[in-house]
Design an enzyme around this catalytic site. Structure first.
Site, short mmCIF file in Angstrom:
data_model
loop_
_atom_site.label_atom_id
_atom_site.label_comp_id
_atom_site.label_asym_id
_atom_site.label_seq_id
_atom_site.Cartn_x
_atom_site.Cartn_y
_atom_site.Cartn_z
N SER A 177 0.85 -1.20 0.00
CA SER A 177 0.00 0.00 0.00
C SER A 177 0.88 1.24 0.00
O SER A 177 2.03 1.22 0.47
CB SER A 177 -0.89 0.01 1.25
OG SER A 177 -1.51 1.28 1.43
N TYR A 190 -2.48 -0.97 10.28
CA TYR A 190 -2.54 -1.32 8.87
C TYR A 190 -1.29 -0.86 8.13
O TYR A 190 -0.66 -1.63 7.38
CB TYR A 190 -3.78 -0.67 8.24
CG TYR A 190 -3.91 -0.85 6.75
CD1 TYR A 190 -4.50 -1.99 6.21
CD2 TYR A 190 -3.49 0.15 5.88
CE1 TYR A 190 -4.64 -2.13 4.83
CE2 TYR A 190 -3.62 0.02 4.51
CZ TYR A 190 -4.20 -1.13 3.99
OH TYR A 190 -4.33 -1.27 2.63
#
Length: 285
Positions: A177, A190
């Site tokens: 990401s 995350y």
């Protein structure tokens, strides 16, 4: 130059990792180009393959000739829809539901894939969850462990189980990401898992190079997937992706092409690398 700023209808879902069938507008997951048999005769295992980037990747790989094993948690309607889309591309899909944050389930999933198709040529580690917090003080141990189990432990477990069934020419593609490179103040755990995925990718590329197995990653920016309405409030969802240079969120099919490329022989001289479909945000590689 940037495209016109984009807004989405306000919406929110209560349960992770979200249901694609409930999103408005529906994400754009269909491939934009004709297939060229780049994965003909191969079998691909895709975690989180029921929806979002996973669905788009499953359909794109099916168009390139691959048979698909879709691993997912419990989004049965989305998974069945993806299997139908794979069949419409002239391929075949096998569905497996379970919590990939545990090693026994990952072993069972890989065993099912081998039983069904007799081989594993491509492993796409894509399953993930994310939960917002307003500071480290709010991050409970239960959430921290859950996020790490789903996002990074599953990659260890699935890769470990798949390797005995992968040979020279195999490809592993992990979903990182943009948050791995710049962080995200509400996604502390995350973002940490996504940084770990980049390191895992680079390390495994060195470990597996002698076996002729390539390991790469894709680090998407703000993409319109079920994780978004399942993670953020309505106001935040409505502006998702608007701050990128392109002024809009990306669509799953704009990311799936990266996974297809890294999985096929077009990327035969690439390993340990990360592609960045993120709408123009400049980050370290």
């Amino acid at each position: 130059m940037s495209e016109t700023k984009h807004t989405l209808p306000p919406q929110h879902q209560e349960k992770q990792p979200g249901i694609e069938a409930e999103m408005t507008p529906a994400p754009d997951f269909m491939p934009r180009f004709r297939g060229a048999d780049r994965l003909k005769g191969k079998a691909a295992v895709i975690s989180g393959g029921d929806s979002g980037i996973g669905r788009a990747t499953a359909v794109a790989m099916a168009r390139e000739g691959a048979k698909i094993v879709i691993l997912y948690l419990d989004e049965h309607e989305d998974a069945r829809k993806t299997a139908e889309l794979v069949a419409q591309e002239g391929s075949e899909a096998e569905l497996f539901a379970g919590d990939l944050g545990t090693e026994p389930v990952c072993r069972e999933a890989i065993a099912r894939a081998v039983e069904k198709f007799g081989r594993i040529d491509v492993l796409v580690n894509n399953a993930a969850e994310q939960h917002t917090v307003n500071g480290l003080e709010e991050l409970e141990e239960e959430q921290l462990l859950r996020t790490f189990h789903t996002n990074i432990f599953s990659m260890f477990f699935l890769t470990k189980a798949a390797l005995p069934h992968m040979g020279k020419g195999g490809a592993i593609v992990n979903c990182a990401s943009v948050t791995a490179y710049r962080g995200q103040s509400q996604l502390i755990d995350y973002s940490a898992t996504k940084g770990a995925i980049v390191s895992f990718t680079r390390t495994m590329s060195q470990v597996l190079a002698p076996r002729g197995i390539r390991v790469n990653a894709v680090a998407p920016g703000p993409i319109w997937t079920p994780l978004i309405p399942a993670s953020f409030d309505e106001e935040r969802v409505s502006t998702h992706g608007g701050s990128t240079p392109l002024g809009r969120p990306g669509q799953p099919n704009e990311v799936a092409s990266c996974f297809v490329f890294l999985s096929c022989e077009d990327a035969s001289y690439m390993t340990g690398q990360v592609l960045h479909p993120n709408g123009g945000e400049m980050v370290g590689s």
